[in-house]
Design an enzyme around this catalytic site. Structure first.
Site, PDB file in Angstrom:
ATOM      1  N   ALA A  73      -3.263   0.497 -13.062  1.00  0.00           N
ATOM      2  CA  ALA A  73      -1.936   0.831 -13.583  1.00  0.00           C
ATOM      3  C   ALA A  73      -0.879   0.185 -12.688  1.00  0.00           C
ATOM      4  CB  ALA A  73      -1.759   2.342 -13.602  1.00  0.00           C
ATOM      5  N   GLN A  75       1.326   1.511 -10.931  1.00  0.00           N
ATOM      6  CA  GLN A  75       1.411   2.209  -9.639  1.00  0.00           C
ATOM      7  C   GLN A  75       0.021   2.433  -9.042  1.00  0.00           C
ATOM      8  OE1 GLN A  75       3.749   2.945  -7.522  1.00  0.00           O
ATOM      9  NE2 GLN A  75       5.337   2.033  -8.786  1.00  0.00           N
ATOM     10  N   SER A  76      -0.893   1.510  -9.302  1.00  0.00           N
ATOM     11  CA  SER A  76      -2.266   1.667  -8.819  1.00  0.00           C
ATOM     12  C   SER A  76      -2.353   1.624  -7.296  1.00  0.00           C
ATOM     13  CB  SER A  76      -3.129   0.550  -9.414  1.00  0.00           C
ATOM     14  OG  SER A  76      -4.366   0.467  -8.737  1.00  0.00           O
ATOM     15  N   ASN A  77      -2.921   2.675  -6.716  1.00  0.00           N
ATOM     16  CA  ASN A  77      -3.195   2.675  -5.275  1.00  0.00           C
ATOM     17  C   ASN A  77      -4.350   1.740  -4.961  1.00  0.00           C
ATOM     18  OD1 ASN A  77      -1.375   4.958  -4.624  1.00  0.00           O
ATOM     19  ND2 ASN A  77      -2.791   6.055  -5.968  1.00  0.00           N
ATOM     20  N   CYS A  79      -5.018  -1.083  -6.502  1.00  0.00           N
ATOM     21  CA  CYS A  79      -4.528  -2.471  -6.471  1.00  0.00           C
ATOM     22  C   CYS A  79      -3.788  -2.758  -5.166  1.00  0.00           C
ATOM     23  CB  CYS A  79      -3.635  -2.747  -7.684  1.00  0.00           C
ATOM     24  SG  CYS A  79      -4.598  -2.862  -9.218  1.00  0.00           S
TER      25      CYS A  79
END
Ligand SMILES: *Cc1c(COP(=O)(O)O)cnc(C)c1O
Length: 332
Positions: A73, A75-77, A79
């Site tokens: 997403a 706001q992917s942690n 990524c």
């Protein structure tokens, strides 16, 4: 020390601390609550993906990759930590993010940019549906891409949590021996699978309760089956005596806290975030740990634990998304 012999690239500060949340425990009047601080893994604001990435990046380097590809997403942690891990390993990082580019990047997305990741937008698809296509296109340009699946949740990534359980076993004195239950956020399943396999290897026999974060885009009830399959694969990959013949325990996944949808901040998450901040100065994130803690609080209020029991909450990180624009957090 880890009993896993798989190649590994060191990224985090381990062991992460274990803390007793005495004020929160008193306030809730239920079991003694402890927290394993995997928000403190140290890699670019930390989180649970650091553990998985030590094994995944280790494998990428072994295979001679020069580029890392993953998805999530906006706001992917996962990524953000993958972008950071790629920097440390000297590789280019490409991220396939769900949604469309915002006018003003905040939180994890801002960090992805600062860390130099190349960002691609994939609209409605946020679980990496187009990763293979992207890898092919990079190969045609002469690059050697390594694809990390959504959430880093294949068997190799899950080894990070097999290892985490061994690490915790060495610290279990701090919780007065193994607790009666472990509770954590479960979304792509690697953390859950790794903890289950780690339990089999360390002899932890208490409850293992995953709080489902994300029900969308999956057939009802299918996530527990996916986790079960990943447990089997992780068990096999982790090797060791008897790993082939071990029975896979039933997955305890509570999905009733995810009904508002992925990332939606409801009164439950708001209460968990403010309670933990004001009782313990422990910052939870609105998407994962806020929801998982809300689940734990609800279970305590429902009388699921006896007062003399001990519960270990795995803080899996996510802090940067607390600083993303989230209307649901205003006025707390
Ligand atoms: C990814 C993530 C999780 C979920 O872990 P999975 O292994 O994907 O189930 C939980 N908490 C945070 C903060 C995360 O970033």
């Amino acid at each position: 020390m880890s009993s896993l012999s798989h190649p590994r690239f060191s990224l985090g500060h381990f062991p992460t601390p274990v803390q007793h949340l005495s004020r929160l425990s008193r306030r809730l009047g239920g079991p003694q609550i402890y927290v394993k601080r995997d928000d403190c893994t140290g890699l670019a604001f930390g989180g649970n993906k650091t553990r998985k990435l030590e094994f995944l990046v280790g494998d990428a380097l072994l295979g001679g990759a020069d580029t890392i590809l993953t998805a999530g997403a906006a706001q992917s942690n996962h990524c953000r930590q993958t972008a950071a891990a790629s920097v440390r390993a000297g590789m280019e990082c490409h991220l396939l993010l769900g949604g469309t580019p915002p006018d003003q990047p905040t939180g994890n997305l801002l960090l992805d940019q600062i860390l130099g990741a190349v960002i691609h937008w994939s609209g409605l698809q946020r679980r990496g549906e187009e990763l293979e296509e992207m890898a092919e296109s990079l190969r045609s340009k002469g690059r050697r891409p390594y694809v990390i699946p959504y959430g880093g949740s294949n068997a190799l990534g899950a080894l990070g949590y097999v290892d985490a359980m061994e690490e915790y076993a060495g610290q279990s004195r701090e919780t007065d021996g193994f607790p009666d239950a472990m509770v954590f956020a479960s979304s792509s399943g690697g953390t859950h699978a790794g903890i289950v396999v780690g339990a089999l290897r360390t002899g932890y026999a208490g409850k293992i309760i995953g709080i489902g974060i994300d029900k969308e885009g999956r057939p009802e009830g299918s996530f527990a089956g996916q986790i079960t399959q990943l447990i089997g694969e992780t068990l096999q990959l982790s090797g060791g005596p008897g790993s082939g013949g071990m029975a896979i325990p039933t997955v305890d996944l509570r999905e009733e806290f995810a009904s508002a949808g992925y990332g939606a901040v409801t009164g439950r998450e708001r209460e968990a975030i403010s309670l933990l901040a004001r009782e313990e100065a422990l910052l939870l994130d609105p998407v994962y740990t806020g929801r998982a803690m809300a689940g734990l609080i609800a279970m305590i209020r429902n009388g699921e634990f006896r007062p003399n029991e001990r519960v270990l909450f795995w803080h899996t990180g996510g802090g940067p998304s607390l600083l993303a624009l989230s209307p649901g957090l205003q006025g707390l």
